[in-house]
Motif scaffolding. Structure first.
Motif: not given
Length: 289
Positions: A23-29
């Motif tokens: 998962r990226r820091p921006d919430g995208y998986h």
């Protein structure tokens, strides 16, 4: 000059596997998947206007025109081209289920970009359209890519993948699965070990749906019993799994007659259909690579 194109196909896709690897820091998986084009399609009709109006000429159940990805795609392309006089009448003939995980809305948007880029003579190449399409949704670039693909990142990093020439039985379990429920669930596995494209089975030797798994399936089947029932029933005939974030469930077969035999025994409460694997998007020729 051609100003009308009718029955433009917007094909469905299946995710032959779908792993959530982080998962990226921006919430995208972060995902890995194999995208497979199949010959089940929505179709769209386009007629060019010169008064700057972009109009969907028919109702699409549950999708207001202003929020339709098709209309948003047309506006995005026109704005990028900086030509406010461009317009179109667009008719959308829906066949693909909404909330089914087969990419119907994304495919409709990609077909809109491909066809209007051609009819409006915007001159964008494939990479430019894919960049544009990503603003509409993570699956849109795949349909613009034009080939089956091994996908990484949030689904936008694509490599050409040769897949098996087979048939699929697809079941619509009769529920719509909101993507937000799946990706926000505490049940979701988010740390599957990454694989490499070279790990994927040789398409000439076996049907690839035996590879990997769909990490989203466990969440969808926990929330939606009909999805679980469809996976269990179709699993009697082969390696059945859910596509995308659901709800559709599919199984691969080497021959068409095998798919036909399975569909003959389909429980009446579900909609089921067969589709043939495709290696290339039917409109791939409309844009320069």
């Amino acid at each position: 000059m051609t100003t009308i194109l009718t029955a433009c196909p917007a094909p469905a896709k299946l995710n032959l596997f779908l792993h959530v690897t982080g998962r990226r820091p921006d919430g995208y998986h972060l995902l890995q998947s194999a995208f497979q084009l199949i010959d089940r399609c929505d179709t769209l009709d386009f007629a060019v206007r010169d008064d700057g109006r972009i109009i969907r000429t028919n109702e699409v159940l549950g999708v207001p025109a202003e929020s339709d990805l098709v209309i948003r795609a047309a506006h995005l392309l026109r704005d990028a081209a900086g030509r406010p006089e461009l317009g179109a009448d667009i008719t959308v003939h829906k066949v693909l289920p909404m909330g089914g995980g087969v990419g119907g809305g994304s495919s409709d948007a990609a077909t809109t970009l491909l066809v209007l880029n051609h009819l409006w003579k915007c001159g964008y190449n494939r990479a430019s359209l894919m960049e544009m399409g990503l603003k509409l949704g993570a699956d849109v670039p795949f349909f613009l890519f034009g080939r089956n693909a091994f996908a990484e990142g949030v689904g936008e990093e694509l490599s050409v993948l040769r897949t098996a020439d087979c048939w699929y039985v697809v079941i619509e379990p009769g529920v719509s699965v909101p993507t937000s429920i799946i990706f926000s669930s505490k049940l979701l596995t988010r740390d599957t070990q990454p694989v490499r494209i070279t790990d994927f089975p040789d398409a000439t030797k076996q049907v690839a749906s035996s590879f990997g798994k769909n990490d989203l399936e466990m969440v969808a089947t926990a929330h939606f019993p009909e999805v679980a029932a469809a996976v269990e029933w179709l699993g009697k005939f082969g390696n059945a799994r859910m596509t995308g974030s659901g709800a559709c469930v599919f199984c691969a077969f080497e021959h068409e007659h095998q798919a036909d035999e399975v569909l003959k025994t389909l429980p009446s409460r579900w909609i089921g259909w067969k589709a043939k694997a495709m290696q290339e998007h039917p409109l791939a020729h409309l844009v320069q690579s």
